[in-house]
Design a protein around this motif. Structure first.
Motif, PDB file in Angstrom:
ATOM      1  N   LEU A 106      59.663  46.503  50.601  1.00 65.13           N
ATOM      2  CA  LEU A 106      59.075  45.716  49.842  1.00 65.13           C
ATOM      3  C   LEU A 106      57.667  45.755  49.762  1.00 65.13           C
ATOM      4  N   ARG A 107      56.837  45.813  50.473  1.00 60.53           N
ATOM      5  CA  ARG A 107      55.187  45.370  50.749  1.00 60.53           C
ATOM      6  C   ARG A 107      55.182  46.273  48.917  1.00 60.53           C
ATOM      7  N   VAL A 108      55.342  47.295  48.633  1.00 59.76           N
ATOM      8  CA  VAL A 108      55.498  48.051  47.432  1.00 59.76           C
ATOM      9  C   VAL A 108      55.983  48.231  46.590  1.00 59.76           C
ATOM     10  N   VAL A 109      56.766  47.499  46.265  1.00 59.27           N
ATOM     11  CA  VAL A 109      58.183  47.259  45.135  1.00 59.27           C
ATOM     12  C   VAL A 109      56.862  46.073  44.249  1.00 59.27           C
ATOM     13  N   ASP A 132      65.526  37.764  43.925  1.00 58.37           N
ATOM     14  CA  ASP A 132      64.776  36.107  44.756  1.00 58.37           C
ATOM     15  C   ASP A 132      63.815  36.727  45.129  1.00 58.37           C
ATOM     16  N   LEU A 133      63.910  37.620  45.952  1.00 58.82           N
ATOM     17  CA  LEU A 133      62.696  38.015  48.062  1.00 58.82           C
ATOM     18  C   LEU A 133      62.054  39.256  46.753  1.00 58.82           C
ATOM     19  N   ILE A 134      62.101  40.275  45.291  1.00 58.10           N
ATOM     20  CA  ILE A 134      61.229  40.499  45.167  1.00 58.10           C
ATOM     21  C   ILE A 134      59.858  39.576  44.482  1.00 58.10           C
ATOM     22  N   ASP A 135      60.746  38.741  43.882  1.00 59.15           N
ATOM     23  CA  ASP A 135      59.651  37.309  43.276  1.00 59.15           C
ATOM     24  C   ASP A 135      59.412  36.577  44.035  1.00 59.15           C
ATOM     25  N   LEU A 136      59.770  36.660  45.531  1.00 56.06           N
ATOM     26  CA  LEU A 136      58.549  35.552  46.315  1.00 56.06           C
ATOM     27  C   LEU A 136      58.173  36.874  46.300  1.00 56.06           C
ATOM     28  N   GLN A 137      58.031  37.990  47.116  1.00 51.03           N
ATOM     29  CA  GLN A 137      56.943  39.360  47.438  1.00 51.03           C
ATOM     30  C   GLN A 137      56.410  39.613  46.357  1.00 51.03           C
ATOM     31  N   GLN A 138      56.132  39.261  45.477  1.00 48.77           N
ATOM     32  CA  GLN A 138      55.589  39.171  43.675  1.00 48.77           C
ATOM     33  C   GLN A 138      54.407  38.292  43.691  1.00 48.77           C
ATOM     34  N   GLN A 139      54.720  36.913  43.916  1.00 45.53           N
ATOM     35  CA  GLN A 139      54.187  36.093  43.920  1.00 45.53           C
ATOM     36  C   GLN A 139      53.181  35.642  45.001  1.00 45.53           C
ATOM     37  N   LEU A 140      53.422  35.961  46.175  1.00 44.24           N
ATOM     38  CA  LEU A 140      52.232  36.829  47.770  1.00 44.24           C
ATOM     39  C   LEU A 140      51.363  37.371  47.370  1.00 44.24           C
ATOM     40  N   HIS A 141      51.269  38.747  46.531  1.00 41.47           N
ATOM     41  CA  HIS A 141      50.441  39.531  46.116  1.00 41.47           C
ATOM     42  C   HIS A 141      50.112  39.226  45.543  1.00 41.47           C
ATOM     43  N   GLN A 142      50.357  38.205  44.418  1.00 42.33           N
ATOM     44  CA  GLN A 142      49.932  37.038  43.241  1.00 42.33           C
ATOM     45  C   GLN A 142      48.533  36.636  44.329  1.00 42.33           C
ATOM     46  N   ALA A 143      48.907  35.669  44.759  1.00 44.44           N
ATOM     47  CA  ALA A 143      48.083  34.302  45.621  1.00 44.44           C
ATOM     48  C   ALA A 143      47.045  35.348  46.602  1.00 44.44           C
ATOM     49  N   GLN A 144      47.456  36.211  46.865  1.00 51.50           N
ATOM     50  CA  GLN A 144      46.447  37.506  47.738  1.00 51.50           C
ATOM     51  C   GLN A 144      45.595  37.304  47.001  1.00 51.50           C
ATOM     52  N   ALA A 145      45.855  37.856  45.678  1.00 49.24           N
ATOM     53  CA  ALA A 145      44.517  38.383  45.032  1.00 49.24           C
ATOM     54  C   ALA A 145      44.427  37.156  44.478  1.00 49.24           C
ATOM     55  N   ASP A 146      44.488  35.855  43.984  1.00 51.98           N
ATOM     56  CA  ASP A 146      43.713  35.244  43.754  1.00 51.98           C
ATOM     57  C   ASP A 146      42.361  34.883  44.526  1.00 51.98           C
ATOM     58  N   PHE A 147      42.961  34.621  45.768  1.00 52.68           N
ATOM     59  CA  PHE A 147      42.409  34.223  46.820  1.00 52.68           C
ATOM     60  C   PHE A 147      41.302  35.319  47.270  1.00 52.68           C
ATOM     61  N   HIS A 148      41.658  36.210  47.027  1.00 56.43           N
ATOM     62  CA  HIS A 148      40.126  37.823  47.284  1.00 56.43           C
ATOM     63  C   HIS A 148      39.787  37.646  46.293  1.00 56.43           C
ATOM     64  N   THR A 149      39.447  37.459  44.646  1.00 59.00           N
ATOM     65  CA  THR A 149      38.914  36.974  43.854  1.00 59.00           C
ATOM     66  C   THR A 149      37.574  35.726  43.914  1.00 59.00           C
ATOM     67  N   LEU A 150      38.539  34.849  44.347  1.00 59.89           N
ATOM     68  CA  LEU A 150      37.886  33.328  44.467  1.00 59.89           C
ATOM     69  C   LEU A 150      37.032  33.416  45.772  1.00 59.89           C
ATOM     70  N   ALA A 151      37.763  34.169  46.625  1.00 57.05           N
ATOM     71  CA  ALA A 151      36.981  34.144  47.920  1.00 57.05           C
ATOM     72  C   ALA A 151      35.422  34.796  47.641  1.00 57.05           C
ATOM     73  N   THR A 152      35.209  36.315  47.065  1.00 57.11           N
ATOM     74  CA  THR A 152      34.619  36.803  46.562  1.00 57.11           C
ATOM     75  C   THR A 152      33.909  36.637  45.955  1.00 57.11           C
ATOM     76  N   ALA A 153      33.978  35.441  44.778  1.00 58.97           N
ATOM     77  CA  ALA A 153      33.394  34.998  43.521  1.00 58.97           C
ATOM     78  C   ALA A 153      32.142  34.372  43.836  1.00 58.97           C
ATOM     79  N   PRO A 154      32.646  33.529  44.752  1.00 56.86           N
ATOM     80  CA  PRO A 154      30.793  32.285  45.173  1.00 56.86           C
ATOM     81  C   PRO A 154      29.325  32.989  44.723  1.00 56.86           C
ATOM     82  N   PRO A 155      28.815  32.011  44.653  1.00 54.25           N
ATOM     83  CA  PRO A 155      27.177  33.251  44.585  1.00 54.25           C
ATOM     84  C   PRO A 155      26.662  32.294  45.905  1.00 54.25           C
ATOM     85  N   TRP A 156      25.793  33.389  46.281  1.00 53.93           N
ATOM     86  CA  TRP A 156      25.111  33.147  47.753  1.00 53.93           C
ATOM     87  C   TRP A 156      24.270  32.749  48.134  1.00 53.93           C
TER      88      TRP A 156
END
Length: 105
Positions: A92-95, A11-35
């Motif tokens: 854990l951050r790199v698992v 469950d801890l590994i799953d939480l960390q993986q979900q956190l990685h995914q949420a951070q990646a989704d945020f990065h994608t959204l934050a860097t994609a808007p038109p200027w």
């Protein structure tokens, strides 16, 4: 990599993986808007809502990972600076999820 080798609870590994995914989704959204004309990002209302939801998700997952009961029992440590718990947190951050890796191959 750390010499820490104890397995993490699933469950801890799953939480960390979900956190990685949420951070990646945020990065994608934050860097994609038109200027805009003034060199600032222009978000739609829907994108603003998505950013807020992702930040909330990142906060929730960060707290869930940091407050997981595993950390109170890892190597009997109390989480002192530089101790076994901090080393385990770094590991854990790199698992990686083996199922996700297999799908990427």
């Amino acid at each position: 990599m750390s010499s820490y080798s104890a397995p993490f609870p699933e469950d801890l590994i799953d939480l960390q993986q979900q956190l990685h995914q949420a951070q990646a989704d945020f990065h994608t959204l934050a860097t994609a808007p038109p200027w805009g004309a003034d060199s600032s990002p222009v978000f739609t209302e829907e994108e603003v809502d998505q950013v807020e939801e992702l930040w909330e998700r990142i906060r929730e997952l960060t707290m869930a990972v940091n407050e997981h009961p595993y950390w109170t029992t890892a190597n009997g440590s109390t989480g002192t600076h530089g101790g076994p718990v901090n080393n385990a947190r770094r590991v854990l951050r790199v698992v990686r999820d083996p199922d996700a890796d297999a799908g990427a191959a």
